[in-house]
Motif scaffolding. Structure first.
Motif, PDB file in Angstrom:
ATOM      1  N   SER A 113       6.166   6.630  -5.939  1.00 24.94           N
ATOM      2  CA  SER A 113       4.781   7.071  -5.828  1.00 24.94           C
ATOM      3  C   SER A 113       4.586   8.165  -4.777  1.00 24.94           C
ATOM      4  O   SER A 113       3.511   8.730  -4.684  1.00 24.94           O
ATOM      5  CB  SER A 113       3.877   5.876  -5.509  1.00 24.94           C
ATOM      6  OG  SER A 113       4.300   5.241  -4.331  1.00 24.94           O
ATOM      7  N   PHE A 114       5.616   8.453  -3.957  1.00 23.07           N
ATOM      8  CA  PHE A 114       5.440   9.485  -2.942  1.00 23.07           C
ATOM      9  C   PHE A 114       5.510  10.864  -3.584  1.00 23.07           C
ATOM     10  O   PHE A 114       6.455  11.198  -4.272  1.00 23.07           O
ATOM     11  CB  PHE A 114       6.513   9.362  -1.854  1.00 23.07           C
ATOM     12  CG  PHE A 114       6.353  10.382  -0.750  1.00 23.07           C
ATOM     13  CD1 PHE A 114       5.318  10.278   0.156  1.00 23.07           C
ATOM     14  CD2 PHE A 114       7.226  11.460  -0.646  1.00 23.07           C
ATOM     15  CE1 PHE A 114       5.158  11.218   1.169  1.00 23.07           C
ATOM     16  CE2 PHE A 114       7.078  12.403   0.359  1.00 23.07           C
ATOM     17  CZ  PHE A 114       6.042  12.284   1.269  1.00 23.07           C
ATOM     18  N   LYS A 115       4.475  11.659  -3.367  1.00 22.18           N
ATOM     19  CA  LYS A 115       4.426  12.984  -3.990  1.00 22.18           C
ATOM     20  C   LYS A 115       4.487  14.038  -2.887  1.00 22.18           C
ATOM     21  O   LYS A 115       3.466  14.377  -2.290  1.00 22.18           O
ATOM     22  CB  LYS A 115       3.116  13.156  -4.778  1.00 22.18           C
ATOM     23  CG  LYS A 115       2.835  12.042  -5.768  1.00 22.18           C
ATOM     24  CD  LYS A 115       3.716  12.132  -6.987  1.00 22.18           C
ATOM     25  CE  LYS A 115       3.444  10.948  -7.913  1.00 22.18           C
ATOM     26  NZ  LYS A 115       4.476  10.793  -8.940  1.00 22.18           N
ATOM     27  N   GLN A 116       5.683  14.511  -2.624  1.00 19.58           N
ATOM     28  CA  GLN A 116       5.886  15.450  -1.525  1.00 19.58           C
ATOM     29  C   GLN A 116       4.975  16.672  -1.623  1.00 19.58           C
ATOM     30  O   GLN A 116       4.371  17.090  -0.656  1.00 19.58           O
ATOM     31  CB  GLN A 116       7.354  15.896  -1.505  1.00 19.58           C
ATOM     32  CG  GLN A 116       7.657  16.983  -0.484  1.00 19.58           C
ATOM     33  CD  GLN A 116       7.884  16.409   0.898  1.00 19.58           C
ATOM     34  OE1 GLN A 116       8.602  15.432   1.069  1.00 19.58           O
ATOM     35  NE2 GLN A 116       7.261  16.994   1.894  1.00 19.58           N
ATOM     36  N   GLY A 117       4.885  17.223  -2.798  1.00 19.71           N
ATOM     37  CA  GLY A 117       4.172  18.490  -2.923  1.00 19.71           C
ATOM     38  C   GLY A 117       2.691  18.343  -3.202  1.00 19.71           C
ATOM     39  O   GLY A 117       1.990  19.314  -3.437  1.00 19.71           O
TER      40      GLY A 117
ATOM     41  N   ALA B 239     -13.144   2.030  -9.290  1.00 18.58           N
ATOM     42  CA  ALA B 239     -12.571   3.246  -9.874  1.00 18.58           C
ATOM     43  C   ALA B 239     -11.851   4.072  -8.809  1.00 18.58           C
ATOM     44  O   ALA B 239     -11.434   5.195  -9.068  1.00 18.58           O
ATOM     45  CB  ALA B 239     -13.666   4.092 -10.531  1.00 18.58           C
ATOM     46  N   GLY B 240     -11.714   3.518  -7.621  1.00 17.18           N
ATOM     47  CA  GLY B 240     -11.234   4.285  -6.474  1.00 17.18           C
ATOM     48  C   GLY B 240      -9.814   4.818  -6.644  1.00 17.18           C
ATOM     49  O   GLY B 240      -8.986   4.192  -7.294  1.00 17.18           O
ATOM     50  N   PHE B 241      -9.564   5.955  -6.029  1.00 18.57           N
ATOM     51  CA  PHE B 241      -8.235   6.572  -6.080  1.00 18.57           C
ATOM     52  C   PHE B 241      -7.158   5.615  -5.576  1.00 18.57           C
ATOM     53  O   PHE B 241      -6.001   5.713  -5.956  1.00 18.57           O
ATOM     54  CB  PHE B 241      -8.211   7.842  -5.221  1.00 18.57           C
ATOM     55  CG  PHE B 241      -8.837   9.032  -5.876  1.00 18.57           C
ATOM     56  CD1 PHE B 241      -8.117   9.783  -6.799  1.00 18.57           C
ATOM     57  CD2 PHE B 241     -10.138   9.418  -5.584  1.00 18.57           C
ATOM     58  CE1 PHE B 241      -8.677  10.896  -7.407  1.00 18.57           C
ATOM     59  CE2 PHE B 241     -10.709  10.532  -6.187  1.00 18.57           C
ATOM     60  CZ  PHE B 241      -9.987  11.270  -7.105  1.00 18.57           C
TER      61      PHE B 241
ATOM     62  N   PRO C  35       0.802  -1.233   0.000  1.00 15.25           N
ATOM     63  CA  PRO C  35       0.000   0.000   0.000  1.00 15.25           C
ATOM     64  C   PRO C  35       0.830   1.276   0.000  1.00 15.25           C
ATOM     65  O   PRO C  35       0.477   2.248  -0.678  1.00 15.25           O
ATOM     66  CB  PRO C  35      -0.839  -0.121   1.285  1.00 15.25           C
ATOM     67  CG  PRO C  35      -0.901  -1.585   1.568  1.00 15.25           C
ATOM     68  CD  PRO C  35       0.432  -2.107   1.130  1.00 15.25           C
ATOM     69  N   GLY C  36       1.921   1.270   0.728  1.00 12.51           N
ATOM     70  CA  GLY C  36       2.748   2.471   0.765  1.00 12.51           C
ATOM     71  C   GLY C  36       3.561   2.677  -0.500  1.00 12.51           C
ATOM     72  O   GLY C  36       4.207   3.716  -0.663  1.00 12.51           O
ATOM     73  N   LEU C  37       3.546   1.692  -1.388  1.00 11.31           N
ATOM     74  CA  LEU C  37       4.341   1.782  -2.609  1.00 11.31           C
ATOM     75  C   LEU C  37       3.464   1.985  -3.828  1.00 11.31           C
ATOM     76  O   LEU C  37       3.654   2.899  -4.619  1.00 11.31           O
ATOM     77  CB  LEU C  37       5.176   0.503  -2.770  1.00 11.31           C
ATOM     78  CG  LEU C  37       6.162   0.277  -1.616  1.00 11.31           C
ATOM     79  CD1 LEU C  37       6.702  -1.145  -1.642  1.00 11.31           C
ATOM     80  CD2 LEU C  37       7.305   1.277  -1.681  1.00 11.31           C
ATOM     81  N   LEU C  38       2.434   1.126  -3.963  1.00 11.33           N
ATOM     82  CA  LEU C  38       1.535   1.221  -5.113  1.00 11.33           C
ATOM     83  C   LEU C  38       0.575   2.397  -4.965  1.00 11.33           C
ATOM     84  O   LEU C  38       0.275   3.095  -5.931  1.00 11.33           O
ATOM     85  CB  LEU C  38       0.741  -0.095  -5.238  1.00 11.33           C
ATOM     86  CG  LEU C  38      -0.338  -0.165  -6.321  1.00 11.33           C
ATOM     87  CD1 LEU C  38       0.279  -0.093  -7.709  1.00 11.33           C
ATOM     88  CD2 LEU C  38      -1.147  -1.463  -6.184  1.00 11.33           C
ATOM     89  N   HIS C  39       0.091   2.602  -3.756  1.00 14.04           N
ATOM     90  CA  HIS C  39      -0.988   3.566  -3.547  1.00 14.04           C
ATOM     91  C   HIS C  39      -0.458   4.912  -3.064  1.00 14.04           C
ATOM     92  O   HIS C  39      -0.297   5.148  -1.869  1.00 14.04           O
ATOM     93  CB  HIS C  39      -1.988   3.027  -2.522  1.00 14.04           C
ATOM     94  CG  HIS C  39      -2.551   1.687  -2.862  1.00 14.04           C
ATOM     95  ND1 HIS C  39      -3.028   1.373  -4.104  1.00 14.04           N
ATOM     96  CD2 HIS C  39      -2.721   0.577  -2.112  1.00 14.04           C
ATOM     97  CE1 HIS C  39      -3.471   0.122  -4.097  1.00 14.04           C
ATOM     98  NE2 HIS C  39      -3.286  -0.379  -2.902  1.00 14.04           N
ATOM     99  N   THR C  40      -0.221   5.808  -4.009  1.00 19.48           N
ATOM    100  CA  THR C  40       0.329   7.119  -3.687  1.00 19.48           C
ATOM    101  C   THR C  40      -0.483   7.857  -2.634  1.00 19.48           C
ATOM    102  O   THR C  40       0.053   8.499  -1.750  1.00 19.48           O
ATOM    103  CB  THR C  40       0.335   7.983  -4.955  1.00 19.48           C
ATOM    104  OG1 THR C  40       1.050   7.280  -5.934  1.00 19.48           O
ATOM    105  CG2 THR C  40       0.961   9.318  -4.700  1.00 19.48           C
ATOM    106  N   TRP C  41      -1.789   7.734  -2.760  1.00 17.26           N
ATOM    107  CA  TRP C  41      -2.648   8.460  -1.819  1.00 17.26           C
ATOM    108  C   TRP C  41      -2.360   8.029  -0.394  1.00 17.26           C
ATOM    109  O   TRP C  41      -2.329   8.826   0.515  1.00 17.26           O
ATOM    110  CB  TRP C  41      -4.108   8.181  -2.151  1.00 17.26           C
ATOM    111  CG  TRP C  41      -4.659   9.131  -3.139  1.00 17.26           C
ATOM    112  CD1 TRP C  41      -4.210   9.339  -4.396  1.00 17.26           C
ATOM    113  CD2 TRP C  41      -5.763  10.006  -2.930  1.00 17.26           C
ATOM    114  NE1 TRP C  41      -4.982  10.281  -4.999  1.00 17.26           N
ATOM    115  CE2 TRP C  41      -5.939  10.704  -4.129  1.00 17.26           C
ATOM    116  CE3 TRP C  41      -6.621  10.242  -1.867  1.00 17.26           C
ATOM    117  CZ2 TRP C  41      -6.944  11.646  -4.284  1.00 17.26           C
ATOM    118  CZ3 TRP C  41      -7.619  11.171  -2.020  1.00 17.26           C
ATOM    119  CH2 TRP C  41      -7.768  11.865  -3.222  1.00 17.26           C
ATOM    120  N   PHE C  42      -2.180   6.711  -0.221  1.00 19.50           N
ATOM    121  CA  PHE C  42      -1.975   6.186   1.119  1.00 19.50           C
ATOM    122  C   PHE C  42      -0.694   6.717   1.732  1.00 19.50           C
ATOM    123  O   PHE C  42      -0.674   7.162   2.868  1.00 19.50           O
ATOM    124  CB  PHE C  42      -1.939   4.656   1.084  1.00 19.50           C
ATOM    125  CG  PHE C  42      -3.288   4.026   1.247  1.00 19.50           C
ATOM    126  CD1 PHE C  42      -4.361   4.742   1.759  1.00 19.50           C
ATOM    127  CD2 PHE C  42      -3.485   2.698   0.909  1.00 19.50           C
ATOM    128  CE1 PHE C  42      -5.604   4.143   1.922  1.00 19.50           C
ATOM    129  CE2 PHE C  42      -4.724   2.089   1.071  1.00 19.50           C
ATOM    130  CZ  PHE C  42      -5.773   2.815   1.569  1.00 19.50           C
TER     131      PHE C  42
END
Lengths: 420, 157
Positions: free
Chosen positions: A271-275, A358-360, A220-227
């Motif tokens: 996938s981590f988006k700091q900004g 379709a979830g984020f 989850p912490g890798l594939l799912h950017t939102w998470f």
């Protein structure tokens, strides 16, 4: 006629469960055995929520494994599950997905059944009078009570209904085990549920991949950017992983971190988006609910058919309905609680945008499962590696491990390799 | 109910919308909506039974922009082409401010190196607002018959 040869056993490298042969996901003979040993015998499968059949006469058509069944609320208020196959000529007679009826009548020859599956009437059972004689009719030893629908054993706990074709199955509570039952009761504590609606998707991958997805805190912490970006699920969140004594059911328990900052668990993670900032932060308008206790998310897998989701304010059941070794239907039922304010209902619905086909967050789970299955098909002699955190199968107080997957295959091997 | 010029503008809105979402021109997609818009993608089952859950449910142009960012940056998916075929809108009501209209749609999906399949079929139920910048969607509700989604839906319908 040629002899039926026993299927060759799978080869497990290192003789453990950390390397799952691709054949476990693709072989039709093993899949048929899984249906018999997991879905149709010795296990409870999810069929629905009591709130879906609140009134006498209500029914819901669903599935146990590949078999079509009907969950009913009989006129006496009892819950029943019957197989959707007419005793006469095998017609799968119930076509509506839900409704309210006094009885079921097969369209072919009008055999009718009450909501518990008892055969009530057979047209021309005593024959038809013609020119002073009786023509036809069923044999005199034909008994209605011996020709009802197949009735499944039913267990309901705090509004959630399970069924089993196996009349000798252990009690639901023994089947789940005390440790995981605590997490079941955390969500289903007896409050009345309200149905918010359904999502359905057909995922072209083996059904076990979805169980594994929810036993895998690595992705989850890798594939799912939102998470990871919003701290909902990150490798450095406080977490516990627990399984029942057999290794088949599990709970992944996580507490949301407060910092959104970059650390070693996000450094180098593509996938981590700091900004990243949301244009509309209402997607993550999280309000702590007292019943959570400390964890902000608990994902529970009940083997083989159910996932119970609590991710902040979004709660759902996710029902696995296998369709051959290469696909399964995944049915999401989002719900709330009777004491929810209108605002809380809105919040649950907003957060449901993260989940479903379709979830984020969840849409990409289906995508990667499809691609895994493609790889399994093309390289059938190969195997996965599930060795994060070692090769053992024990509970964990962190999520940098694939122990729950290894645990599930420990159970899988014991059941599948047992001599009949 | 409506003069031809307005009807023509409505056809234009529908045609431009389809062209944008079929050509991966994601930045254009939120601009078909007013700021306080609603965009919902809902299975027919939920719609007809009165369940509020939608597969996607957005309540502002900001949420649409967040979806665009997700498509581009955060949602891993197997890339595909999509192609909308949209019927002639059926105008239900129109006044000086708004038009209420419906249209059938079919969306085909083509994954790279794969055959084209029917992906999502349903009906748009729209409220269109007249603005100084032309017609914009105040709400677009996509009620789909294709309740069994072929794995996932990533791009806007």
């Amino acid at each position: 006629m040629s002899d039926v040869h026993a299927a060759p056993p799978l080869t497990w490298e290192l003789d453990g469960t950390s390397r799952v042969p691709f054949g476990a996901y693709t072989r039709d003979d093993l899949y048929r055995l899984e249906l018999e040993r997991f879905f149709y015998k010795g296990h409870w499968c999810y069929v629905g929520l009591e709130a879906e059949v609140p009134a006498p006469g209500d029914f819901k058509r669903t599935a146990v494994g590949e078999r079509s069944v009907i969950l009913t609320r009989a006129l006496d208020g009892s819950l029943n599950v019957v197989e959707n196959v007419c005793a006469h000529r095998g017609v799968s007679f119930c076509r509506e997905r839900h409704g309210n009826v006094k009885d079921f009548t097969c369209p072919y020859h009008q055999w009718s059944y009450d909501l518990k599956g008892n055969l009530q009437g057979v047209p021309f059972r005593r024959g038809v009078k013609q020119d002073g004689r009786v023509c036809g009719g069923m044999p005199s030893d034909f008994k209605l009570e011996e020709n009802g629908l197949t009735r499944l054993k039913v267990a309901a706990r705090n509004g959630v209904v399970f069924a089993s074709f196996d009349q000798d199955v252990a009690s639901f509570e023994d089947y789940v085990g005390a440790k995981i039952l605590g997490y079941f009761d955390r969500v289903f504590d007896g409050r009345r549920l309200t149905i918010l609606g359904y999502n359905r998707q057909r995922i072209p991958g083996n059904w076990k991949l979805m169980q594994e997805n929810i036993k895998d805190p690595y992705h989850p912490g890798l594939l799912h950017t939102w998470f990871n970006t919003f701290g909902l699920w990150r490798a450095d969140n406080r977490a516990e992983l627990k399984m029942d004594e057999h290794g088949r059911h599990a709970a992944m328990i996580s507490t949301r971190g407060h910092a959104k900052k970059a650390t070693e668990v996000t450094a180098g993670v593509a996938s981590f988006k700091q900004g990243m900032q949301l244009h509309d932060p209402r997607f993550l308008d999280v309000v702590h609910e007292p019943w959570w206790g400390e964890p902000t998310a608990v994902m529970t897998t009940l083997f083989p058919s159910l996932i119970i989701q609590q991710q902040v304010n979004s709660v759902s059941t996710r029902h696995i309905q296998p369709k051959g070794p290469d696909a399964f239907d995944f049915v999401w039922t989002h719900f709330g609680f009777e004491d929810d304010t209108e605002e809380m209902t809105r919040r649950r619905l907003r957060q449901s945008n993260l989940f479903g086909p379709a979830g984020f967050v969840s849409a990409d789970d289906g995508e990667v499962i499809e691609l895994s299955q493609e790889g399994f098909r093309q390289k059938p002699f190969y195997r996965t590696i599930a060795e994060l955190g070692g090769r053992d199968r024990s509970d964990s107080d962190h999520m940098v491990t694939e122990t729950l997957i290894r645990g599930m295959y420990g159970y899988w091997r014991r059941v599948m390799e047992a001599q009949p | 109910m409506m003069d031809f010029d307005t009807f023509n503008q409505l056809l234009h809105l529908y045609a431009e919308y389809s062209a944008a979402v079929d050509s991966s021109d994601w930045d254009k997609w939120p601009e078909f909506f007013v700021d306080d818009c609603s965009y919902r993608l809902q299975p027919r089952e939920n719609h007809e039974r009165g369940f509020p859950l939608a597969t996607l449910s957005f309540e502002s142009k900001g949420m649409l922009k967040d979806r665009v960012f997700a498509i581009r940056e955060t949602l891993f998916h197997d890339k595909y082409y999509q192609r909308h075929v949209v019927g002639v809108p059926r105008v239900l009501a129109a006044d000086g401010e708004r038009i209420r209209a419906e249209a059938n749609y079919a969306v085909f999906r083509t994954k790279l190196s794969e055959l084209t399949t029917v992906f999502n079929v349903g009906r748009y139920i729209d409220t269109v607002r007249r603005t100084s910048a032309g017609l914009k969607f105040e709400s677009r509700l996509c009620v789909y018959d294709s309740e069994m989604i072929p794995n996932s839906i990533i791009y806007p319908i």
